[in-house]
Every structure is written in structure tokens, then in C-alpha cells.
Design an enzyme around this catalytic site. Structure first.
Site, PDB file in Angstrom:
ATOM      1  N   LYS A  34       1.043  -1.358   0.020  1.00 46.24           N
ATOM      2  CA  LYS A  34      -0.015  -0.027  -0.007  1.00 46.24           C
ATOM      3  C   LYS A  34       0.846   1.279   0.097  1.00 46.24           C
ATOM      4  O   LYS A  34       2.062   1.087   0.458  1.00 46.24           O
ATOM      5  CB  LYS A  34      -0.964   0.176   1.267  1.00 46.24           C
ATOM      6  CG  LYS A  34      -0.245  -0.017   2.494  1.00 46.24           C
ATOM      7  CD  LYS A  34      -1.175  -0.340   3.656  1.00 46.24           C
ATOM      8  CE  LYS A  34      -0.464  -0.283   4.963  1.00 46.24           C
ATOM      9  NZ  LYS A  34      -1.294  -1.056   6.107  1.00 46.24           N
ATOM     10  N   ARG A 129     -11.096  -0.415  13.812  1.00 41.98           N
ATOM     11  CA  ARG A 129     -10.972   0.293  12.349  1.00 41.98           C
ATOM     12  C   ARG A 129     -12.131  -0.121  11.390  1.00 41.98           C
ATOM     13  O   ARG A 129     -12.927   0.566  11.486  1.00 41.98           O
ATOM     14  CB  ARG A 129      -9.652   0.331  12.012  1.00 41.98           C
ATOM     15  CG  ARG A 129      -9.129   0.888  10.753  1.00 41.98           C
ATOM     16  CD  ARG A 129      -7.713   0.897  10.347  1.00 41.98           C
ATOM     17  NE  ARG A 129      -7.217  -0.201  10.122  1.00 41.98           N
ATOM     18  CZ  ARG A 129      -5.990  -0.382   9.625  1.00 41.98           C
ATOM     19  NH1 ARG A 129      -4.879   0.796   9.635  1.00 41.98           N
ATOM     20  NH2 ARG A 129      -5.470  -1.633   9.231  1.00 41.98           N
ATOM     21  N   HIS A 158      -6.916  -8.015  11.921  1.00 40.70           N
ATOM     22  CA  HIS A 158      -5.588  -7.369  11.968  1.00 40.70           C
ATOM     23  C   HIS A 158      -5.236  -6.967  13.445  1.00 40.70           C
ATOM     24  O   HIS A 158      -6.040  -6.656  14.427  1.00 40.70           O
ATOM     25  CB  HIS A 158      -5.736  -5.760  11.298  1.00 40.70           C
ATOM     26  CG  HIS A 158      -4.600  -5.223  11.015  1.00 40.70           C
ATOM     27  ND1 HIS A 158      -3.267  -5.777  10.612  1.00 40.70           N
ATOM     28  CD2 HIS A 158      -4.249  -3.746  10.964  1.00 40.70           C
ATOM     29  CE1 HIS A 158      -2.459  -4.773  10.422  1.00 40.70           C
ATOM     30  NE2 HIS A 158      -2.733  -3.546  10.831  1.00 40.70           N
ATOM     31  N   ARG A 210       0.443 -11.516   6.510  1.00 41.85           N
ATOM     32  CA  ARG A 210       0.658 -10.160   5.533  1.00 41.85           C
ATOM     33  C   ARG A 210       1.910  -9.326   6.163  1.00 41.85           C
ATOM     34  O   ARG A 210       1.673  -8.645   7.308  1.00 41.85           O
ATOM     35  CB  ARG A 210      -0.617  -9.268   5.858  1.00 41.85           C
ATOM     36  CG  ARG A 210      -1.919  -9.948   5.452  1.00 41.85           C
ATOM     37  CD  ARG A 210      -3.049  -8.790   5.596  1.00 41.85           C
ATOM     38  NE  ARG A 210      -3.269  -8.634   6.921  1.00 41.85           N
ATOM     39  CZ  ARG A 210      -3.817  -8.932   7.770  1.00 41.85           C
ATOM     40  NH1 ARG A 210      -4.592 -10.182   7.739  1.00 41.85           N
ATOM     41  NH2 ARG A 210      -3.898  -8.390   9.076  1.00 41.85           N
ATOM     42  N   TYR A 249      15.913  30.766   7.559  1.00 38.87           N
ATOM     43  CA  TYR A 249      14.720  31.514   7.949  1.00 38.87           C
ATOM     44  C   TYR A 249      14.772  31.569   9.361  1.00 38.87           C
ATOM     45  O   TYR A 249      14.730  30.614  10.012  1.00 38.87           O
ATOM     46  CB  TYR A 249      13.467  30.820   7.420  1.00 38.87           C
ATOM     47  CG  TYR A 249      13.211  30.761   5.695  1.00 38.87           C
ATOM     48  CD1 TYR A 249      13.357  31.944   5.061  1.00 38.87           C
ATOM     49  CD2 TYR A 249      13.238  29.598   5.189  1.00 38.87           C
ATOM     50  CE1 TYR A 249      12.855  32.000   3.803  1.00 38.87           C
ATOM     51  CE2 TYR A 249      12.881  29.713   3.864  1.00 38.87           C
ATOM     52  CZ  TYR A 249      12.861  30.838   3.203  1.00 38.87           C
ATOM     53  OH  TYR A 249      12.569  30.955   1.798  1.00 38.87           O
ATOM     54  N   CYS A 295      14.560  24.536   4.981  1.00 37.30           N
ATOM     55  CA  CYS A 295      13.665  25.136   3.977  1.00 37.30           C
ATOM     56  C   CYS A 295      12.860  24.064   3.487  1.00 37.30           C
ATOM     57  O   CYS A 295      12.746  22.954   3.637  1.00 37.30           O
ATOM     58  CB  CYS A 295      14.474  25.695   3.037  1.00 37.30           C
ATOM     59  SG  CYS A 295      15.775  27.027   3.964  1.00 37.30           S
ATOM     60  N   ASP A 297      13.128  23.292   0.202  1.00 38.35           N
ATOM     61  CA  ASP A 297      13.798  22.667  -0.907  1.00 38.35           C
ATOM     62  C   ASP A 297      15.166  22.368  -0.460  1.00 38.35           C
ATOM     63  O   ASP A 297      16.278  21.779  -1.193  1.00 38.35           O
ATOM     64  CB  ASP A 297      13.696  23.208  -2.179  1.00 38.35           C
ATOM     65  CG  ASP A 297      12.372  24.090  -2.440  1.00 38.35           C
ATOM     66  OD1 ASP A 297      11.679  23.100  -2.751  1.00 38.35           O
ATOM     67  OD2 ASP A 297      12.364  25.152  -2.745  1.00 38.35           O
TER      68      ASP A 297
END
Ligand SMILES: *Cc1c(COP(=O)(O)O)cnc(C)c1O
Length: 370
Positions: A34, A129, A158, A210, A249, A295, A297
């Protein structure tokens, strides 16, 4: 891609881990891919887990399931999360197995000609759930779906605390066994174990496990798995700053003496979240503190000695363990790798050949068939 920030996934190590877990549990393996295989690239991880003998792939939603179908996977495929009964026809046409998880879902599916739909009954044994909590409702939905021509191929639950709570896991299993006994049907797939339970929880009823996070070497009870995933970037600029100069910053960091500061092309938009400030990354044998605010990037780090531009920097990998990074950030490894964003290039190693993303894309249609 040209930006020197990349996530490396060693598919040989993925393959090793799946083989090892299959050997440990002696059951069929459902590889949980997933969220784009926990951020590692579903089609690539798929080919490695299938080569290692995974018997079924699982994803969280119909969109993710169709993605694997489009990538050429035509084997057993299970959705673990909720689906919209309106999409019953698409699920049948694409031969996708889905969980039946509450009376309302079953009622709605029955209105959409579900004959031929592959169903796994999902039992809620304590996580709260999705799944049937009530035995009569479970039995009623099972009978009606079966009568409508659904293929009742599985039943599952689960565990929510298999990493630390043996008593609660056993209690969950007892409830699951009651449900399996109540329905008394020759299910092809009976499954309850996640990665951690796959290693220590032995039961005589389930026939498949699983595994998700253990594909990437993370397991509380097994320490001989390999670590296939690492995150890297490179130095783009190095400078000296004087005592008292500020970085980034908000000017939140002040140099205490003359310091060497490097800039890296990775930031929070890559999944290197702002909470990494004050942590360290690895560069040329040094553990280097992230100084100033991260930052979007880019980020700055403090070096002990200057290095040339393009010197590699490890965010996590052989020197900084993913699990340590997660605990520093007060989270779990799952979250760290899932958050590595799409603009970070994925590179793959398999059979010791390095595959660029560009090559991989060209290969993609053939990628999943092993
Ligand atoms: C995510 C998930 C798994 C895999 O769990 P891991 O802890 O990653 O092994 C298994 N089953 C279900 C229902 C899940 O949602």
C-alpha cells in the site's frame, strides 16, 4: 532527473527479506504494497517480492489496486481498506479481492450484482478500524454474499499491538478463531499476522501472513533482515561563516565561532520535515548537525572540515539507521519512508545492477512479470 537527491531501494535485500520471512512462518505471503509500497515504488517492489515467492499482493484502495493492474500485475490482489460498493463492477472486472467489513457495505454491494466478486470477510477483533464486531452480523453478511454468488475466498483480522502486547494479541486471535469456526467454511486465505506477528505468533488456523514494513527490514522480533532503503543527497555549496552570523529562515541558529556550513538540496517538500532541525546527517565520515530551519527545498548543515561540492550526504542508510531517525523524530519508520515525496528520484539495485528511474519507467510495462 537532475537534482542530486535520491532514495535508493536495494531489491536484492527486499527479495532476501521476503524469502527469510516466508521461511520463518512457513505460510503463504501476502506482501502489503500500500501507499506505493511504503513510498518505495510499488511496481519495483512488486517484482522483487514476487521473485521471492510472495503469493498475493495487497494494497489499501481500489486506486492502488488498479495502479498495479496497469503496471502489468495480473496475479492475486487484495484491497485491505474500504471500497465503495458502487465500484463493484470494476472490482470484479479487474479480478480484485475486497474485504467485507460491515453490514451496510454488504447490503449496498448486494444491490450491485456482486456475483463473481472475490470477498475476504474482515473481522474486527479489537482494533476498531474496519471489520465486523458482531458475530450475527458477520454470519448474516457472509451467507447473503455467498448466496449472491460472491466467491468467499478469505477471512482475516488485523492485530493492533503485535509489536509489544502478547496478551492482547492472543485475545484478538481467540476472537478471530471464534469467527472462523462460526463460519465453518473452507476459506482459501485465512490471515491475521502483520510483520511482527509473522515472526513470533504461531497459530494452527491461519495459512498466510501479511507483511509490510518487514519487507524493508524493520521487525521487532527478527534482527537478521537486511535494510534495503536509504536516502541520500549531495553538497551544493560550502561556506565559512563568522562567529555571530545567523543561518536560515528566522535566523534561529547563530554560529558560535568560525564555522563551515554546507547547503543540501533537500527540504520539507521532499519529506525531510522541519523537526529534523538539530538532528544530524552523515557526510564524509562526519555526523553533521542540521542548523537553522529546514527550508522547503534546501537545508544547511555544519561541517567539521570542508568538502568538495557534490560530496554525498546520507540522510538515513548504513550510518544512520532508519529506526533511529524515526525515534529521534518521535515517529515510526513507516511514516519516514511514506513521507519521502514524489520529487525524490527513486533508484533501484537488483541483481546488483543499478537501474535509473528513467530506465525503470521504460521497463515498467514488463516490470511485474517475473
Ligand atoms: C498495513 C497493513 C499490514 C502490514 O503491516 P506491517 O506492520 O507493515 O507489516 C497488514 N495488514 C493490514 C490490514 C494493514 O493495513
Amino acid at each position: 532527473m537532475y537534482r542530486n537527491t535520491w532514495m535508493e531501494v536495494n531489491l536484492d535485500a527486499v527479495e532476501y527479506n521476503v524469502r527469510r520471512l516466508k521461511e520463518i512462518c512457513g505460510k503463504k505471503i501476502i506482501a502489503v504494497l500500500k501507499a506505493d509500497a511504503y513510498g518505495c515504488g510499488d511496481s519495483h517492489v512488486a517484482k522483487a517480492v514476487l521473485a521471492a515467492g510472495a503469493d498475493m499482493l495487497a494494497v489499501s484502495s481500489l486506486d492502488e489496486a488498479l495502479m498495479l493492474r496497469n503496471e502489468g500485475y495480473d496475479g492475486e490482489l487484495l484491497i485491505l481498506g474500504a471500497t465503495d460498493p458502487e465500484d463493484t463492477k470494476i472490482m470484479i472486472e479487474n479480478n480484485i479481492s475486497v474485504p467485507a467489513y460491515c453490514p451496510e457495505w454488504a447490503e449496498k454491494v448486494l444491490k450491485h450484482n456482486p456475483a463473481g466478486l472475490k470477498v475476504h470477510m474482515k473481522v474486527d477483533t479489537g482494533m476498531n478500524r474496519i471489520g465486523f464486531k458482531n458475530q450475527e452480523e458477520l454470519k448474516m453478511a457472509f451467507d447473503r454474499l455467498k448466496e449472491a454468488g460472491c466467491l468467499m475466498e478469505g477471512i482475516f483480522t488485523h492485530f493492533c499491538c503485535a509489536d509489544f502486547d502478547e496478551i492482547f494479541t492472543n485475545l484478538q486471535f481467540d476472537r478471530f478463531r471464534d469467527a472462523v469456526e462460526l463460519l465453518d467454511y473452507p476459506f482459501k486465505w485465512i490471515h491475521c499476522d502483520n510483520s511482527d506477528a509473522t515472526v513470533w505468533f504461531k497459530d494452527p488456523i491461519s495459512n498466510a501472513c501479511r507483511i509490510g514494513i518487514s519487507i524493508y527490514g524493520i521487525n521487532t522480533y527478527c534482527d537478521d533482515l537486511r535494510h534495503p532503503v536509504s536516502l541520500h543527497t549531495t553538497v551544493t555549496m560550502v561556506k565559512k561563516v563568522k562567529p555571530g552570523e545567523k543561518i536560515g529562515y528566522g535566523s534561529t541558529y547563530t554560529a558560535r565561532k568560525e564555522e563551515i556550513i554546507a547547503t543540501l538540496p533537500i527540504g520539507y517538500a521532499d519529506g525531510f520535515i522541519r523537526a529534523n532541525k538539530g538532528r544530524s546527517v552523515w557526510c564524509d565520515g562526519m555526523m553533521c548537525e542540521v542548523v537553522g530551519n529546514v527550508c522547503m527545498d534546501q537545508v544547511m548543515i555544519r561541517l567539521e572540515h570542508a568538502v568538495p561540492l557534490n560530496t554525498p550526504v546520507e540522510i538515513f542508510g548504513p550510518h544512520i539507521h532508519l529506526e533511529d531517525m524515526a525515534s529521534d523524530l518521535n515517529t515510526i519508520p513507516y511514516e519516514i519512508i511514506c513521507l519521502i515525496s514524489g520529487r525524490v528520484t527513486r533508484t533501484y539495485i537488483w541483481h546488483s545492477e543499478e537501474e535509473t528511474e528513467e530506465n525503470a519507467r521504460l521497463l515498467k510495462s514488463a516490470v511485474i512479470t517475473v
